[in-house]
Design a protein around this motif. Structure first.
Motif, PDB file in Angstrom:
ATOM      1  N   ARG A  25       1.016  -1.396   0.082  1.00  0.00           N
ATOM      2  CA  ARG A  25       0.064   0.200   0.098  1.00  0.00           C
ATOM      3  C   ARG A  25       1.041   1.773  -0.250  1.00  0.00           C
ATOM      4  N   ALA A  26       2.101   1.253   0.840  1.00  0.00           N
ATOM      5  CA  ALA A  26       2.117   2.059   0.917  1.00  0.00           C
ATOM      6  C   ALA A  26       3.407   2.542  -0.680  1.00  0.00           C
ATOM      7  N   LEU A  59       1.269   3.995  -3.217  1.00  0.00           N
ATOM      8  CA  LEU A  59       0.788   5.436  -2.728  1.00  0.00           C
ATOM      9  C   LEU A  59       2.195   6.420  -3.114  1.00  0.00           C
ATOM     10  N   LEU A  73       2.303   7.288  -6.535  1.00  0.00           N
ATOM     11  CA  LEU A  73       1.414   8.604  -7.015  1.00  0.00           C
ATOM     12  C   LEU A  73       1.638   9.956  -7.764  1.00  0.00           C
ATOM     13  N   TYR A 107      -6.803  10.417  -6.074  1.00  0.00           N
ATOM     14  CA  TYR A 107      -6.836   9.028  -6.272  1.00  0.00           C
ATOM     15  C   TYR A 107      -5.887   8.129  -7.442  1.00  0.00           C
ATOM     16  N   ALA A 108      -5.862   6.465  -5.890  1.00  0.00           N
ATOM     17  CA  ALA A 108      -5.386   5.716  -6.771  1.00  0.00           C
ATOM     18  C   ALA A 108      -6.206   4.764  -7.856  1.00  0.00           C
TER      19      ALA A 108
END
Length: 156
Positions: free
Chosen positions: A50-51, A54, A57, A63-64
């Motif tokens: 998840r990191a 992010l 991005l 938003y992803a």
């Protein structure tokens, strides 16, 4: 028979003669949230997927957009890094898999089983043992089991 030892799976994944060095650990709930500790015990690098998503991005993105291609590209890029111990324990995969359709999940598992050939580092992917909807389907699970690339219970 399903192995119950992530350390044994890691030993196999670290073998340089193995073509695809991706394994799957179905984590007991007692280890969820303690992945960094588990990685330290297993002497591998913890990687929060998840990191990583992010961090990739663009600045200011709100938003992803998660899709199969983006997820697989991210995982493939992780396998091209050099990690201490030659392996990364990749967690929070369930958060990204949940955004995919079942068909995309099936394609992703097939790719992870066959396509990441001769990468720099092995990946030990983790999923909570209760995330049955996100796991490989039964025929694919049997492939992972036959290849001894699936483990389900921590022996630590």
């Amino acid at each position: 028979m399903e192995s119950n030892n992530p350390a044994a799976l890691l030993a196999m994944l670290r073998r340089p003669d193995l073509r695809v060095r991706v394994g799957l650990w179905l984590q007991p709930l007692s280890t969820i949230g303690a992945e960094a500790d588990e990685a330290a015990r297993l002497m591998v690098q913890p990687v929060d997927l998840r990191a990583e998503l992010l961090a990739a991005l663009p600045t200011g993105a709100r938003y992803a957009h998660i899709n199969e291609g983006g997820l697989l590209t991210l995982l493939d890029s992780l396998s091209q890094r050099n990690y201490a111990g030659g392996c990364a324990l990749v967690y929070n995969l369930d958060l990204l898999l949940a955004a995919l359709t079942q068909q995309e999940q099936g394609s992703a598992w097939e790719f992870l089983f066959t396509a990441m050939v001769r990468r720099k580092s092995a990946l030990l992917l983790t999923l909570p043992i209760t995330a049955t909807r996100l796991m490989p389907n039964e025929p694919a699970r049997q492939q992972w089991l036959a290849a001894q690339r699936l483990t389900s219970v921590s022996a630590l």
